[in-house]
Design a protein around this motif. Structure first.
Motif, PDB file in Angstrom:
ATOM      1  N   THR A 140       1.005  -1.257  -0.170  1.00  0.00           N
ATOM      2  CA  THR A 140       0.077  -0.094  -0.030  1.00  0.00           C
ATOM      3  C   THR A 140       1.018   1.384  -0.105  1.00  0.00           C
ATOM      4  OG1 THR A 140      -1.774  -1.150   1.195  1.00  0.00           O
ATOM      5  CG2 THR A 140      -1.844   1.320   1.134  1.00  0.00           C
ATOM      6  N   ALA A 141       1.755   1.187   0.771  1.00  0.00           N
ATOM      7  CA  ALA A 141       2.816   2.501   0.825  1.00  0.00           C
ATOM      8  C   ALA A 141       3.415   2.827  -0.457  1.00  0.00           C
ATOM      9  CB  ALA A 141       3.814   2.291   1.968  1.00  0.00           C
ATOM     10  N   GLU A 142       3.958   1.544  -1.206  1.00  0.00           N
ATOM     11  CA  GLU A 142       4.642   1.631  -2.484  1.00  0.00           C
ATOM     12  C   GLU A 142       3.580   2.349  -3.688  1.00  0.00           C
ATOM     13  OE1 GLU A 142       6.869  -1.543  -3.445  1.00  0.00           O
ATOM     14  OE2 GLU A 142       8.262  -1.368  -1.643  1.00  0.00           O
ATOM     15  N   GLY A 143       2.171   1.693  -3.379  1.00  0.00           N
ATOM     16  CA  GLY A 143       1.103   2.260  -4.194  1.00  0.00           C
ATOM     17  C   GLY A 143       1.089   3.683  -4.417  1.00  0.00           C
ATOM     18  N   VAL A 144       1.036   4.170  -2.926  1.00  0.00           N
ATOM     19  CA  VAL A 144       0.856   5.703  -2.673  1.00  0.00           C
ATOM     20  C   VAL A 144       2.053   6.269  -3.328  1.00  0.00           C
ATOM     21  CG1 VAL A 144       0.519   7.400  -0.926  1.00  0.00           C
ATOM     22  CG2 VAL A 144      -0.636   5.281  -0.738  1.00  0.00           C
ATOM     23  N   ALA A 145       3.080   5.644  -2.986  1.00  0.00           N
ATOM     24  CA  ALA A 145       4.325   6.435  -3.419  1.00  0.00           C
ATOM     25  C   ALA A 145       4.332   6.551  -5.072  1.00  0.00           C
ATOM     26  CB  ALA A 145       5.565   5.900  -2.846  1.00  0.00           C
ATOM     27  N   ALA A 146       3.850   5.589  -5.738  1.00  0.00           N
ATOM     28  CA  ALA A 146       3.581   5.469  -7.075  1.00  0.00           C
ATOM     29  C   ALA A 146       2.840   6.834  -7.581  1.00  0.00           C
ATOM     30  CB  ALA A 146       3.481   4.321  -7.813  1.00  0.00           C
ATOM     31  N   PHE A 147       1.659   6.841  -6.918  1.00  0.00           N
ATOM     32  CA  PHE A 147       0.759   7.999  -7.051  1.00  0.00           C
ATOM     33  C   PHE A 147       1.315   9.301  -6.938  1.00  0.00           C
ATOM     34  CE2 PHE A 147      -2.697  10.656  -5.761  1.00  0.00           C
ATOM     35  CZ  PHE A 147      -3.711  10.658  -6.633  1.00  0.00           C
ATOM     36  N   GLU A 148       2.038   9.342  -5.911  1.00  0.00           N
ATOM     37  CA  GLU A 148       2.842  10.835  -5.758  1.00  0.00           C
ATOM     38  C   GLU A 148       3.751  11.199  -6.637  1.00  0.00           C
ATOM     39  OE1 GLU A 148       2.161  13.042  -3.517  1.00  0.00           O
ATOM     40  OE2 GLU A 148       0.607  11.925  -2.768  1.00  0.00           O
ATOM     41  N   ARG A 149       4.303  10.019  -7.264  1.00  0.00           N
ATOM     42  CA  ARG A 149       5.484  10.063  -8.216  1.00  0.00           C
ATOM     43  C   ARG A 149       4.816  10.648  -9.591  1.00  0.00           C
ATOM     44  NH1 ARG A 149       7.709   5.437  -6.116  1.00  0.00           N
ATOM     45  NH2 ARG A 149       6.772   4.250  -7.798  1.00  0.00           N
ATOM     46  N   MET A 150       3.655   9.948 -10.012  1.00  0.00           N
ATOM     47  CA  MET A 150       3.110  10.425 -11.054  1.00  0.00           C
ATOM     48  C   MET A 150       2.357  12.073 -10.950  1.00  0.00           C
ATOM     49  SD  MET A 150      -0.511  11.200 -12.030  1.00  0.00           S
ATOM     50  CE  MET A 150      -1.415  10.231 -10.951  1.00  0.00           C
ATOM     51  N   LEU A 151       2.154  12.350  -9.636  1.00  0.00           N
ATOM     52  CA  LEU A 151       1.662  13.754  -9.667  1.00  0.00           C
ATOM     53  C   LEU A 151       2.768  14.690  -9.587  1.00  0.00           C
ATOM     54  CD1 LEU A 151      -0.662  13.386  -6.620  1.00  0.00           C
ATOM     55  CD2 LEU A 151      -1.072  13.606  -9.077  1.00  0.00           C
ATOM     56  N   ASP A 152       4.047  14.372  -9.021  1.00  0.00           N
ATOM     57  CA  ASP A 152       5.246  14.995  -9.246  1.00  0.00           C
ATOM     58  C   ASP A 152       5.749  15.295 -10.602  1.00  0.00           C
ATOM     59  OD1 ASP A 152       5.401  15.056  -6.432  1.00  0.00           O
ATOM     60  OD2 ASP A 152       6.679  13.617  -6.102  1.00  0.00           O
TER      61      ASP A 152
END
Length: 422
Positions: free
Chosen positions: A265-277
Motif C-alpha cells: 500500500t505504501a509503495e502504491g501511494v508512492a507511485a501515485f505521488e511520483r505520477m503527480l510530481d
C-alpha cells in the motif's frame, strides 16, 4: 461439447447415460414394491409380501454396483438380480393369476433394472451388450417361473420397450459423440484464435497508449520548452522511456511484488505521488483531495491503468485546457475506486474531437475499460472538464506496488486484458 477434451467426450457421455439408467432402475423397483403394497392393502388374502422382499436385494446390489462400478459388480448384480427376479415372478404368477395383465406389468418392472444396469463399460457397445444380456437373463428366469407355477406366459412389453429405448439412445449418443469429435477441433481452434486475437488487440491498444503517453507527450514538451538546454527532469524521463520502449519492461510487470500489504500500500501511494510530481514538474499545480490509499488498494493491473489514465488526464490539462491548475479527487465506496480529474480550463466538445486524437480515447477510456472500469466525461467549451474513472476492486487480490509515471512505467503483463478488443 466445447470445453470437454475430445478424448474424454465419449466417456463422459457414456458415464452420464449409465448413471441415468441406474436412477431409472431404482425407480422401477420402487414402483414395483409400492404397487404390490397397494395391492396387498386391497386384497389382504393374497400373499405378495414375498415379492416385495425380493426387490430389496436388487436395490442393495444396484447401490453396490454404483459404488464399485466394475464388471464384477455388474455381473454380481445380474446373478443376484436374476435370482430375485425368479423369486418375484414366482410369487406374482402364483398370487395374481386372476389379473394376468397386472402380473405382466409387475414382471416387466423387475426385468427393466436388469436392462438398465448398463454394466461397467464406458463405451456404447458395452452398454448395449450389458443391457441385452440383462434382458435375456430377465426373460429366461420369468419364463422358468411361469412354467414352474403354470398359467399363461407374459410378453413383458415394458421390458421390450425399455430395451429398444436403451439401444436407440445409445446409438444416438454415439452418433452425437462422433460428430462432436469431428467438429470439436475446429471449435477449439476458432476459440483459441479468437483468444489470441483479443489478447493481441489488447497489447496493441496498450502499446499505442504508452507510445502516446511517452513519445507524443515528450515531443509536445520539447516544442513548448524555451530555447536553451533541455530540462534535466525531462531528459531523464525521456531516457527512461526510451529504455522502456526498446526493451520489454512494459510487458514484464509485477517485478517488485510483495506479500506485505502495508508495504504494498505504501509503495502504491508512492507511485501515485511520483505520477503527480511528474505533472507538477511540467508546471501544473495539482491539488489532491480524498484518500489516495484507495488507489493502492486496487490490484496491479487496475492500479497501473488508473495511474496512467490520471497522468494522461493531467497531461491533457497542461496541453489543451489553457490553465495551470487541476484537482484530483479519490473516493472509495467499498466496491470500487473512483478518481476524478477536474480543471476550470477552456473545455471541449468530445463529439467534435478528431478520430486521430488518441489521448482521451486510448489512454483513458479504453485503458480503464480493459480493467473492467468505466469513464465519464463532462465538458463543454468554456466550462472546464471533469473526468471520472471508476474501477472495481478485485476480491481477494492484495495490492502490489507498480512503478508508474507519465512515461517510465513498469506494466504487468496482465494489464493487456482480453475482455474487449480495442
Amino acid at each position: 461439447m466445447l470445453g470437454i477434451p475430445t478424448h474424454l467426450a465419449p466417456r463422459v457421455n457414456a458415464w452420464s447415460t449409465v448413471r441415468a439408467f441406474h436412477a431409472a432402475a431404482i425407480g422401477s423397483l420402487v414402483a414395483a414394491a409400492l404397487l404390490l403394497l397397494l395391492y396387498r392393502l386391497d386384497a389382504p388374502s393374497d400373499h405378495v409380501l414375498g415379492a416385495v422382499l425380493a426387490v430389496v436385494p436388487m436395490l442393495v446390489m444396484i447401490g453396490v454396483h454404483v459404488h464399485i462400478g466394475t464388471w464384477r459388480s455388474a455381473a454380481a448384480f445380474l446373478v443376484v438380480g436374476g435370482l430375485c427376479t425368479f423369486w418375484f415372478a414366482t410369487v406374482v404368477q402364483r398370487e395374481l393369476t386372476e389379473v394376468p395383465w397386472v402380473a405382466s406389468y409387475l414382471m416387466s418392472l423387475v426385468v427393466v433394472p436388469l436392462v438398465l444396469i448398463g454394466g461397467s463399460g464406458s463405451g456404447s457397445a458395452r452398454v448395449v451388450l450389458w443391457s441385452v444380456t440383462g434382458f435375456v437373463v430377465g426373460r429366461v428366469v420369468t419364463a422358468i417361473a411361469v412354467l414352474q407355477v403354470g398359467g399363461p406366459d407374459h410378453p413383458l412389453v415394458l421390458a421390450w420397450v425399455t430395451l429398444g429405448f436403451v439401444i436407440a439412445l445409445v446409438l444416438a449418443v454415439g452418433r452425437s459423440t462422433a460428430r462432436s469429435e469431428r467438429i470439436q477441433p475446429e471449435l477449439l481452434r476458432s476459440a483459441r484464435e479468437e483468444h489470441v486475437t483479443a489478447y493481441r488487440a489488447g497489447i496493441e491498444a496498450e502499446a499505442a497508449a504508452i507510445l502516446h503517453d511517452t513519445v507524443l507527450n515528450h515531443l509536445n514538451a520539447i516544442a513548448l520548452a524555451p530555447a536553451g538546454p533541455m530540462d534535466e527532469h525531462l531528459a531523464r524521463t525521456m531516457e527512461s522511456d526510451v529504455a522502456m520502449l526498446t526493451g520489454r519492461a512494459w510487458l514484464a510487470g509485477n517485478a517488485h511484488a510483495t506479500d506485505d500489504t502495508d508495504t504494498a500500500t505504501a509503495e502504491g501511494v508512492a507511485a501515485f505521488e511520483r505520477m503527480l510530481d511528474e505533472q507538477r514538474s511540467a508546471g501544473l499545480r495539482v491539488t489532491v483531495t480524498g484518500d489516495p490509499v484507495s488507489v493502492a488498494r486496487l490490484d496491479t493491473r487496475a492500479m497501473t491503468a488508473v495511474l496512467r489514465a490520471v497522468g494522461q488526464c493531467l497531461a491533457n490539462v497542461t496541453k489543451h485546457a489553457g490553465t495551470d491548475e487541476a484537482e484530483v479527487s479519490v473516493f472509495d465506496d467499498g466496491v470500487s475506486c473512483t478518481v476524478m480529474v477536474v480543471d476550470d480550463g477552456r473545455g471541449f466538445d468530445e463529439q467534435a474531437t478528431g478520430a486521430d486524437r488518441m489521448g482521451l480515447r486510448n489512454s483513458v477510456r479504453e485503458r480503464i475499460g480493459r480493467v473492467g472500469g468505466e469513464v465519464q466525461v463532462w465538458s463543454s467549451p468554456g466550462s472546464g472538464t471533469s473526468v471520472m474513472m471508476s474501477v472495481p476492486y478485485s476480491a481477494g487480490t492484495e495490492p502490489v506496488p507498480v512503478d508508474v509515471g507519465t512515461g517510465s512505467t513498469t506494466l504487468d503483463s496482465g494489464s493487456f486484458g482480453i475482455e474487449r478488443a480495442s
